[in-house]
Write a protein that holds these residues in place. Sequence first.
Motif, short mmCIF file in Angstrom:
data_model
loop_
_atom_site.label_atom_id
_atom_site.label_comp_id
_atom_site.label_asym_id
_atom_site.label_seq_id
_atom_site.Cartn_x
_atom_site.Cartn_y
_atom_site.Cartn_z
N ALA A 25 0.78 -1.21 -0.05
CA ALA A 25 0.06 0.00 -0.10
C ALA A 25 0.85 1.12 0.04
O ALA A 25 2.00 1.37 0.35
CB ALA A 25 -0.99 0.02 1.20
N TYR A 26 0.29 2.40 -0.38
CA TYR A 26 1.10 3.69 -0.65
C TYR A 26 0.06 4.59 0.03
O TYR A 26 -0.97 4.75 -0.50
CB TYR A 26 1.51 3.95 -2.04
N PRO A 27 0.56 5.58 0.70
CA PRO A 27 1.69 5.67 1.68
C PRO A 27 1.51 4.43 2.61
O PRO A 27 0.43 4.21 2.76
CB PRO A 27 1.81 7.09 2.32
N ASN A 28 2.71 3.98 3.13
CA ASN A 28 2.94 2.95 4.04
C ASN A 28 3.70 3.70 5.32
O ASN A 28 5.08 3.20 4.69
CB ASN A 28 3.10 1.61 3.59
N PRO A 29 3.66 3.69 6.17
CA PRO A 29 2.56 4.33 7.10
C PRO A 29 1.58 4.93 6.48
O PRO A 29 1.84 6.00 6.09
CB PRO A 29 3.10 4.60 8.48
N ALA A 30 0.22 4.82 6.67
CA ALA A 30 -0.70 5.70 6.20
C ALA A 30 -1.53 6.29 7.40
O ALA A 30 -1.45 5.86 8.54
CB ALA A 30 -1.95 4.75 5.52
N ARG A 31 -2.35 7.41 7.04
CA ARG A 31 -2.96 8.02 8.14
C ARG A 31 -4.59 7.88 7.90
O ARG A 31 -5.11 7.02 8.43
CB ARG A 31 -2.38 9.59 8.12
N SER A 32 -4.93 8.75 7.09
CA SER A 32 -6.43 8.69 6.62
C SER A 32 -6.91 7.89 5.42
O SER A 32 -7.98 7.47 5.39
CB SER A 32 -7.16 10.08 6.64
N ARG A 33 -5.89 7.28 4.64
CA ARG A 33 -6.21 6.80 3.57
C ARG A 33 -4.84 6.11 2.93
O ARG A 33 -3.94 6.75 3.27
CB ARG A 33 -7.01 7.57 2.51
#
Length: 735
Positions: free
Chosen positions: A656-664
């Motif tokens: 997944a991108y971004p990773n770490p993620a915040r809201s999506r």
Amino acid sequence: MTRRPMSKKILLGMIILFAALSARANDSLNVRSVGSWPFYRCLSVALDTTTAQKLAIMGTGGGLFIADITAPLRPNKIGEINLNGSYSYIIKTRDHYAYCLSDSLGLLIVDYSNPYSPVLAGHCAYKEGKNQALAISGNYAFICINYYGIKIIDITDPTKPVDKNYYPCNDFNIDILIKDSLAYFATYEFKVLNISDPENPVQIWNDDTQSGQFAISDTFLYLGSGSIYTYNISEPANPVKGGSGGTAYFGFSIYDTLIFGGGTGFNEGFYINSLSDPNSPVTIGQCSTNYFRGLAAYNGYAYVADDSKGLKVVDISDPAHPVIVGHCPTPRNEDNGILYQNNYIYLPAMEGGLRMIDVSDPSSPIETGCSFYPNRENQALAVVVRDTIAYVSDRSNGLRVINITDKANPAEICSLSLKGYTYAMADKDTLLFIALWPEFFSGDSSSIRVINIADPKNPSDIGHVCLPRDAMDITIKDNSMFVSTFNTTLSTIDISDPANPVITYSNDTLGLGWNQSLKDTILYLANDNKGLSIINVADPINPVKISSVPPFSRTTGVFVDSGFAYMVDDTLGLKVVNITDPSNPIVTGYYLFDYDPIYAVIFFPYVDVTAKNNNIFITHPANILQALEYYGPEAGVSSDNIDNEKRPLIFLLKDAYPNPARSRATISYQLPAKSTVSLNVYNVAGQLVQSTDMGAQQPGYYNIPFKTDKLSSGVYFYKLTAGSNSRTRKLVILK
């Protein structure tokens, strides 16, 4: 002592750090590599002088250049072959075949019977270790491999080489040389092998006191290891050690009664030693080339593989006083500003001059012509093309004006000397604006020079404006010029009176600005460690930063085309940014370069980018020119009607991108066949926290938004199932 448990914050921090480091190995999101033009540094050279047309075969980065050396003073590159970006340090030629060693691909055999269009004829793959030397005898190639031994390959049919056997030797193996039925093999010691049965070598002699690289002349064998050690091989199976003398460390070769060997350092070049007394070599001359890699000599000339300086031709008719008389340059990536126009890439390649590369087929870029100064150092840094005229910023050589009507034979029209170092350029109407850096310790100011090019044969300097710092790039809109400078400044210059440009705005808070791209009233600035800065310049004297995109590391290049900004970071990678709304840029793709990130820390090579219609071209330290394609949904590549050429071959779920993620986050995957698809998300306890049934999907590339606003911070695993295929990846959520 009581061990305290690790806090949740520390544990989460370590997980996030691991994810960030792991991201370096991820390949891409919505971007794929389609081709490259990987030619640079000349690392090896071999000659073919058996026909009327004399040839030099040059190992140049990830492929071969073929140069016509019939006229030694004017060596001319006439052909090239891309060997899949594979380095060719070692080359031997025989019967219009070049045998090339690659650490990553093994033995590559190139047919250059048509030197203008060489082709890969045969390939024997292996990855046993680092290749050190190659010898060819009869129907066999003997390959010296470090800490492995000698690989023996049958080349009876060069189009179908066969791996036959190997002679084991788990030492630091250095060289192999063959005479008649004996192989002289250098490891930590000097060995003689009987190869009467080529597939089963047998050791018959050794000397554990000396080792190095070999050369043979008549009944003497010479071993280079700082000094040159002699062995009498009148009885080939029983070498007798004799005298020593001269200077040679590597790149050993013999021509007539001369023996050549490289020095140990930068600019030391190579030494010329006399064998007038074959038992006592004596150094009689030295030629200080740039970074000697090896040479081959013929008819009074030495052809030198000189690393980033290309192929040097040295007159050795007076060996005590060698003279460099010819040059065939290779490209170099250093601050190159590339231009993409009408299916051509114009690449100012420093010592390599201006290279013109046909990219009508991005999967197979091919050079059609090159323009360079033959008798002095080239320093091509930037280019502007207007119709059939190319204007080249050539650093200390000033401005070069080149007619490129015939791209195979570009012709210099004139040049204009300027005091200082020319750098970035931009044009408007009949004017050319050139960033000029001051000469070192001159006390002069940096400036923008205004050049009238109404008559390309007679350019004239008509005005200038001084700058507080060196200009890195220039863009122009109407009567305003925007200049990004080294260190801290973005400036606006009023050019309504070209003879008297005036600075109307200056900002010293943005940080280092590399290059720029201008679309309508929005300026996109490659802002080093601040990433991509997006600036509204509708009012040129009051620019306003409206948004930004964080970098991988240090953003050095940006180009805007068709609603996307393409930003590149030193050696780390590319980001594709949807800028439909410049105040809210969205990263929709990325591509991580397969390159050692430590190189970026030590050398920080500048990387630039240009693009058109989803075709992206990047200057790159390992591949001088790399071609990529953006295939995200917004790029117009339909996932449910994808053609066979672009159809995925395998099922793949990406990080997944971004990773770490915040809201999506965005989850990307590819399907090789029509499948029923579902996505399940689990927490670290293995509990299902979210499930989505996406129904039947056609083969293609997919990017789906994944909202994380209802999930708390922590580690999750998402599993994509497509028919009988399934994959699981980790996602860190940080709020």
